[in-house]
Design a protein around this motif. Structure first.
Motif, short mmCIF file in Angstrom:
data_model
loop_
_atom_site.label_atom_id
_atom_site.label_comp_id
_atom_site.label_asym_id
_atom_site.label_seq_id
_atom_site.Cartn_x
_atom_site.Cartn_y
_atom_site.Cartn_z
N UNK A 83 -56.50 -10.89 8.92
CA UNK A 83 -56.35 -9.94 7.36
C UNK A 83 -55.79 -11.98 6.70
N UNK A 84 -55.07 -12.40 7.75
CA UNK A 84 -54.23 -13.65 6.98
C UNK A 84 -55.66 -14.68 6.66
N UNK A 85 -56.57 -14.63 7.26
CA UNK A 85 -57.82 -15.60 7.25
C UNK A 85 -58.68 -15.40 6.28
N UNK A 86 -58.42 -13.61 5.91
CA UNK A 86 -59.39 -14.28 4.12
C UNK A 86 -58.62 -13.09 2.99
N UNK A 87 -57.79 -13.64 3.47
CA UNK A 87 -56.72 -14.04 1.61
C UNK A 87 -56.46 -15.23 1.83
N UNK A 88 -57.08 -15.41 0.06
CA UNK A 88 -56.98 -16.56 -0.11
C UNK A 88 -56.20 -17.78 -0.30
N UNK A 89 -56.19 -19.09 0.88
CA UNK A 89 -54.83 -20.01 1.20
C UNK A 89 -55.67 -20.90 0.34
N UNK A 90 -54.78 -22.51 -0.24
CA UNK A 90 -55.44 -23.34 -1.25
C UNK A 90 -54.71 -24.39 0.21
N UNK A 91 -55.93 -25.15 0.86
CA UNK A 91 -55.73 -26.49 1.40
C UNK A 91 -56.07 -27.72 1.20
N UNK A 92 -54.94 -28.98 1.07
CA UNK A 92 -55.11 -30.25 0.49
C UNK A 92 -55.56 -31.05 1.36
N UNK A 93 -56.78 -32.22 2.04
CA UNK A 93 -57.18 -32.57 2.52
C UNK A 93 -57.12 -33.50 2.23
N UNK A 94 -56.52 -34.81 2.69
CA UNK A 94 -56.04 -36.44 1.88
C UNK A 94 -56.97 -37.02 2.85
N UNK A 95 -57.50 -37.15 3.49
CA UNK A 95 -58.29 -38.23 4.02
C UNK A 95 -59.17 -39.26 3.76
N UNK A 96 -60.32 -39.68 4.29
CA UNK A 96 -61.22 -40.70 3.42
C UNK A 96 -61.82 -40.25 2.45
#
Length: 477
Positions: free
Chosen positions: A152-165
């Protein structure tokens, strides 16, 4: 169907319980034997190397080791799909529009960063990519072991910010390039670059308001400074931060955690095995996914060292990628496996420390302003030069740098091509009129007294009036 496969893979990789250990050991053994026999049947290179070895009963120490140079020199014979060849892979990666696409509809490809000296090409099949995501979903976030609440947690919208190249064919980008299509409907990704100016990072993060932030140590330090300065304003929904690709000194980890009020997990992995570990939820170590990989901590002569002791290198065996078998692969990282169980209660081995990737600090003087210069400004330029065996960048003066480059056996390097690649990267970062550099083509890079080669080495010294890092950490709120 892909969504079902991902869900089942996640379930199979949830944190183990004591009653799971016997079944996990049997599954690991089965993966190991399948890998050896598949490589023997489908890879001419391994078929030759395995002659005289009983692959159904041998110990891992009975098998030969593999260096990066050997892998690149024999890549066509190592790959198990005879229709996949180095020339085609390089042509595919030369086209930026192919980023995020599967080669021949089946394979994710990337260049290693070259932080160990030589870039390499890594080919992963779709099941390997699925396994990588499943491991991170199952073990890389603070979730309950129970399956349905986790799903259920996986399919709840979550916002991931990725700071790489910037998106490309390098490992950390590849991981997110192939993010499962179904999951993209439920998880929002924001891709940011370590080369973005701080004000750009702040503007985008303030607008996005992430639940999770993943980035290099240097990027996490930058946004921590912006938080202290009052420019970065998060609304309290941040749940976790994750460090990748760079060492995470304890003082920096504590400073970032205190500022943001969340835990930093620290992931130790590489393109050759992106599902190698997941960050511990209680410490700044990493838990080895030991049913997916063997990680032998050894001395300079490939003899195992006791737990709690730092090795001279590691030998990696990837148990889940059959497209390009990685078996007892030598990596020049100084790694320590904890001799004690992890305080978080996990039954997985704890990678307590990784020291082999620490780099000297580079800096530049831009109109009298002293700035840190990320090693990646240079390293990014070498990703496409796969004839490179070893490299070393030196800072030799104010804004002065040298690249020492050694070719693979039987190959040649062009100093002009290397200069063009670096100049392009430097120009993209607005430093074309600041940095000067020389190119030296050499036969071999001379190691330090320790036997290791520092790929980024400041032989000039720290910037004028450089602050004491310990004092800076202690003085900031």
């Amino acid at each position: 169907m892909d969504q079902v496969k991902l869900a089942l893979a996640i379930r199979s990789l949830l944190p183990p319980r004591p009653e799971d250990m016997e079944a996990r050991a049997a599954a690991r053994e089965a993966r190991f034997r399948k890998l050896l026999n598949y490589a023997n049947e489908n890879s001419p290179y391994y078929r030759k190397r395995f002659q005289g070895i009983d692959l159904n009963t041998c110990a891992i120490t009975d098998l030969p080791t593999l260096t990066k140079a050997q892998m690149m020199e024999n890549l066509d014979d190592i790959l198990t799909d005879r229709a996949v060849r180095r020339e085609g892979l390089e042509r595919f990666m030369s086209d930026p529009s192919n980023v995020g696409s599967y080669y021949k509809d089946n394979y994710a490809v990337c260049h290693t960063s070259g932080s160990q000296g030589q870039p390499a090409i890594i080919v992963q099949d779709k099941p390997a990519i699925l396994t990588t995501f499943a491991a991170q979903f199952a073990r890389g976030t603070p979730v309950s072991r129970r399956f349905l609440p986790f799903l259920q947690k996986l399919f709840n919208p979550a916002r991931f910010a990725i700071i790489t190249q910037k998106p490309g064919f390098y490992p950390s980008s590849t991981f997110f390039n192939y993010f499962p299509e179904r999951a993209r409907r439920y998880i929002k990704l924001q891709r940011l670059s370590v080369f973005d100016p701080p004000e750009v990072l702040v503007e985008k993060l303030n607008s996005f308001q992430p639940n999770f932030i993943t980035g290099y140590t240097s990027a996490l330090e930058t946004i921590t400074h912006e938080l202290h300065a009052g420019r970065l304003k998060l609304n309290g929904d941040l749940q976790q931060m994750t460090n990748i690709s760079e060492p995470l000194p304890e003082a920096i980890a504590q400073r970032v955690e205190k500022a943001f009020g969340v835990h930093i997990t620290n992931v130790y992995s590489m393109a050759e095995c992106m599902a190698l570990t997941c960050g511990c939820q209680a410490t700044h170590g990493s838990h080895l996914n030991d049913e997916l990989a063997f990680l032998e901590i050894v001395d300079a002569n490939n003899r195992p060292v006791p737990k709690g002791t730092a090795g001279s290198k590691v030998l990696l065996t990837n148990l889940y990628n059959l497209a390009q078998p990685i078996i007892r692969y030598e990596i020049d990282d100084v790694v320590t496996i904890s001799a004690e169980p992890c305080e978080c209660g996990s039954l997985l081995p704890l990678v307590k420390a990784v020291e082999g990737r620490a780099k000297d600090q580079f800096w530049v003087d831009v109109n009298g302003e002293i700035r840190d210069l990320p090693y990646y400004v240079f390293l990014l330029a070498l990703h496409t030069e796969t004839d490179l065996a070893e490299h070393q960048f030196l800072q030799t003066g104010v804004n002065k740098f040298v690249l020492r480059a050694a070719p693979l056996a039987g190959r040649t390097l062009s100093a002009e091509k290397l200069r063009e690649l670096i100049q392009r990267s430097v120009t993209a970062e607005g430093l074309a009129d600041v940095i000067t550099f020389d190119i030296e083509i050499v036969d071999k890079i001379t190691p330090e007294h320790s036997g290791k080669v520092r790929r980024a080495k400041n032989v000039f010294g720290p910037p004028p009036s450089a602050p004491n890092p310990a004092h800076e950490l202690a003085s900031e709120p």
